[in-house]
Enzyme design. Structure first.
Site, PDB file in Angstrom:
ATOM      1  N   VAL A 162       5.189  -3.494   2.775  1.00  0.00           N
ATOM      2  CA  VAL A 162       5.558  -3.552   4.178  1.00  0.00           C
ATOM      3  C   VAL A 162       6.195  -4.921   4.402  1.00  0.00           C
ATOM      4  CG1 VAL A 162       4.745  -3.437   6.551  1.00  0.00           C
ATOM      5  CG2 VAL A 162       3.600  -2.102   4.786  1.00  0.00           C
ATOM      6  N   ASP A 212      -4.813   8.027   3.421  1.00  0.00           N
ATOM      7  CA  ASP A 212      -5.298   6.771   2.851  1.00  0.00           C
ATOM      8  C   ASP A 212      -6.082   5.982   3.889  1.00  0.00           C
ATOM      9  OD1 ASP A 212      -5.692   5.060   0.735  1.00  0.00           O
ATOM     10  OD2 ASP A 212      -3.810   3.979   0.979  1.00  0.00           O
ATOM     11  N   LYS A 237       8.832  -0.314   6.313  1.00  0.00           N
ATOM     12  CA  LYS A 237       8.199   0.166   5.085  1.00  0.00           C
ATOM     13  C   LYS A 237       8.983   1.319   4.496  1.00  0.00           C
ATOM     14  CE  LYS A 237       3.879   2.078   3.281  1.00  0.00           C
ATOM     15  NZ  LYS A 237       3.720   1.093   2.208  1.00  0.00           N
ATOM     16  N   GLY A 278       0.849  -1.183   0.000  1.00  0.00           N
ATOM     17  CA  GLY A 278       0.000   0.000   0.000  1.00  0.00           C
ATOM     18  C   GLY A 278       0.876   1.220   0.000  1.00  0.00           C
ATOM     19  N   GLY A 279       0.278   2.389  -0.248  1.00  0.00           N
ATOM     20  CA  GLY A 279       1.082   3.596  -0.262  1.00  0.00           C
ATOM     21  C   GLY A 279       2.123   3.495  -1.354  1.00  0.00           C
ATOM     22  N   MET A 280       3.381   3.675  -0.976  1.00  0.00           N
ATOM     23  CA  MET A 280       4.455   3.710  -1.964  1.00  0.00           C
ATOM     24  C   MET A 280       5.139   2.362  -2.171  1.00  0.00           C
ATOM     25  SD  MET A 280       4.378   6.739  -3.014  1.00  0.00           S
ATOM     26  CE  MET A 280       3.970   8.424  -2.586  1.00  0.00           C
ATOM     27  N   GLY A 281       4.849   1.394  -1.350  1.00  0.00           N
ATOM     28  CA  GLY A 281       5.539   0.131  -1.545  1.00  0.00           C
ATOM     29  C   GLY A 281       5.100  -0.898  -0.537  1.00  0.00           C
TER      30      GLY A 281
END
Length: 667
Positions: free
Chosen positions: A47, A160, A62, A42-45
């Site tokens: 976890v 988010d 992350k 999720g987000g930029m990459g």
């Protein structure tokens, strides 16, 4: 960042080190954090579940940077932004926000190291159950709002908020996770692939308006409203997978159809106001959700079928939920208003002014609650068939008119084969939950003694960890039957928290805890703390929170939920905190645990009477607890418990005078 294993749930060799079970070496960040396996994205990459080789614990790691940044200038700007975000996130300390342990910067990435949590995401719960009962959805929403308030007070935006980024832990704790695309208020608007960052169905409409300043606190609150709607209605309020589809539906039909939201309807409507200036902030949303949970007739939120009980409770068969048929996919026609129902206009958003909006919401919620409860029009999570808490409470009322009290008590007990007691987990001498799962301390001994007098043996008692900030809500929500947690008895708390006290069972003094050696100040008495204007930390919602400011002490803008967090700040040499304010016996436990670094100042004036708390709508239990506590205080148990648990902290060679119990109901 969900469906994660905690450090106690990971197999391996004798000490659980990952090298015993991972056949090939993994990437290691800064020679410390070994990336084991991805546990979510999720987000930029992604976890990563990782292993901290220095502290020998499992963590979540992350990356914050968008590795697709094209030009060197773009990468430099993103790197600087990620540094600031990591620093801000690390300062947020709240039970409903994932804990950030560390920030690491490598050649091409900025990493945040977070606490690895057990639990499942809200998205998983909704995928399994389809819809949640109103009380449980309100409880989850309340904890989300509490987390957002802490995030926003740190000048951070989540950006988010959605079910996939909400972790629901065993026992009901809710944690906001995945801050991979979080940002500062006022930061430059950042897009990716030419669009606004985030998940389309949860993006607020103002993000796409011409000249939009970008995300704000209000856009996080919009996402909370979407999530609340999804929990109780079983679908999204505005359909569509692509941004343009979702935004088109918002423009065409800004009022989603409500079928099962009941008293949550006005709250959701307020959060889904298209004008961001008209939405409540996190603190107001928190208050509104508390009102829903406090409405007369609202059952306590029950754990969904299949959810795991608190760690100390044995696993029991899941209680089935009573769920009305869910709506079909996508918006449908507005259902006909049943006879006697509240007219739709009463559920419209109230005037935009803060006071008017809250007042209008309360009126609408009360009306909706009465009508929809009568008609069975919203989803109820039941505690059992024919013997739940609300059913027993109703029989109690009848009991006062002639039903034998002992018979009513047996009915109460039959509905609760086990007694759940809220207690604090981190107060040496008073109440401590150690790594082996053992509870100990004066509060715990009092709780066990009360349970025995109520007819429960120790094996039938479950302790549930609470904090100063959440113990009232845990009690009101039905997650615990009693709270024995150094809860200072005040009439204001009874009124504000919607509870009743029995007690006191102990009277503590007031004091301050300071560093034993301070590089800048000599702090030997309370007046030194006040004169030097050093920051004093106390638990949020404690009796000290307002008293300190009134007495002329300096306090920080935001206080943590627990005194343990205050002590952590006190021991941090980079922190501005130089003192912790609380009860003398509570602080004495921390001083005894770390005498090399902490010292307790002489007690001040005044006392804090500790009471046993319970819901105000359970007079039968209150009468029984009062009689039980009177017997405990009159016998030999109380001084024995004092000498065992508290004498090592206070230094007294004999027990003090027993506190005088306030009159019981009916006396």
């Amino acid at each position: 960042m969900h469906n994660q294993d905690g450090s106690n749930g990971v197999g391996g060799g004798p000490d659980g080190h990952p090298e015993d079970r991972v056949p090939a070496p993994h990437a290691v960040i800064e020679g410390r954090y070994e990336l084991l396996e991805p546990v979510g994205s999720g987000g930029m990459g992604e976890v990563w579940k990782s292993y901290d080789r220095r502290l020998r614990r499992f963590v979540a790691v992350k990356g914050l940077l968008d590795t697709t940044a094209a030009s060197p200038d773009t990468k430099r700007a993103a790197l600087q932004r990620a540094r600031r975000e990591a620093e801000a996130l690390a300062k947020i300390e709240h039970q409903n926000v994932v804990t950030v342990h560390d920030q690491i910067e490598t050649a091409d990435q900025v990493w945040i190291v977070m606490k690895l949590l057990e639990g499942r995401s809200l998205a998983d719960l909704l995928s399994r159950d389809g819809v949640l009962g109103v009380p449980r959805a309100a409880d989850i929403g309340l904890q989300m709002a509490q987390g957002l308030r802490a995030v926003h007070e740190a000048a951070v935006l989540h950006r988010d908020v959605k079910p996939g980024n909400v972790l629901v832990r065993d026992g009901g704790q809710v944690v906001l996770v995945d801050f991979g695309i979080a940002t500062f208020e006022g930061a430059d608007r950042v897009t990716r692939y030419g669009g606004v960052i985030g998940t389309p169905p949860y993006l607020a409409p103002e993000l796409f308006a011409p000249g939009s300043p970008g995300p704000t606190r209000a856009s996080d609150l919009w996402a909370l409203g979407v999530t609340l709607y999804e929990m109780v209605e079983g679908r999204l309020p505005f359909a569509g997978r692509e941004v343009w589809e979702v935004q088109a539906h918002i423009q065409q039909a800004p009022e989603p159809v409500f079928r099962y939201a009941g008293p949550l309807g006005p709250v959701i409507r307020a959060l889904l106001v298209t004008d961001p200036a008209g939405r409540p902030d996190a603190a107001s949303a928190e208050e509104m959700l508390r009102e829903v949970l406090a409405e007369p007739g609202t059952p306590p939120p029950a754990r969904a079928a299949g959810s795991t009980p608190p760690p100390t409770a044995p696993t029991t068969p899941p209680t089935p939920a009573l769920v009305l048929p869910g709506p079909g996919p996508g918006p449908g026609p507005e259902p006909a208003t049943p006879a006697g129902a509240v007219p739709p206009e009463l559920l419209e958003p109230a005037p935009r002014g803060e006071r008017g909006r809250r007042r209008g919401w309360k009126v609408a919620a009360a009306a909706a609650c009465v009508v929809l409860l009568a008609g069975g029009g919203w989803v109820l999570a039941q505690n059992g068939s024919g013997g739940g808490r609300d059913d027993v409470s109703g029989r109690q009322g009848a009991g006062s008119g002639g039903v034998d009290t002992e018979q009513a008590w047996q009915q109460w007990k039959n509905a609760r084969k086990r007694l759940t007691i809220g207690a604090k987990e981190d107060q040496p001498g008073l109440s401590l939950h150690d790594r082996k799962g053992v509870w100990s301390g004066f509060d715990i001994d009092i709780a066990y003694a009360l349970a025995r007098e109520l007819g429960y043996d120790e094996k039938q008692v479950d302790f549930y960890g609470v904090t100063t900030a959440n113990r009232a809500s845990k009690l009101r929500n039905g997650e615990v039957d009693l709270v024995v947690a150094s809860y200072s008895m005040t009439p204001e708390r009874e009124k504000r928290d919607g509870i009743r006290f029995v007690g006191p069972y102990y009277k503590a003094g007031t004091s301050l805890l300071v560093r034993r050696k301070s590089a800048r100040y000599d702090l030997d008495e309370a007046v030194d703390v006040k004169r030097n204007h050093v920051d004093v930390c106390t638990a949020r919602d404690s009796t000290y929170a307002d008293r300190l400011r009134k007495d002329g002490y300096t306090t920080g803008k935001w206080q943590p939920d627990t005194y343990k967090e205050c002590v952590k700040r006190l021991l941090d040499r980079n922190s501005s905190v130089y003192a912790v304010a609380s009860d003398d016996v509570l602080l004495a436990g921390y001083a005894k645990d770390d005498p090399a670094h902490l010292k307790l100042l002489p007690s001040g004036s005044g006392t804090e009477p500790y009471g046993v708390a319970m819901r105000k709508d359970d007079p039968l239990l209150r009468g029984r607890v009062c009689s039980a506590l009177r017997k405990i205080l009159a016998g030999a148990e109380w001084p024995e418990m004092y000498m065992k648990d508290l004498s090592p902290l206070t230094g007294r060679k004999t027990a003090p005078n027993r506190p005088e119990l306030q009159p019981c109901p009916g006396e």
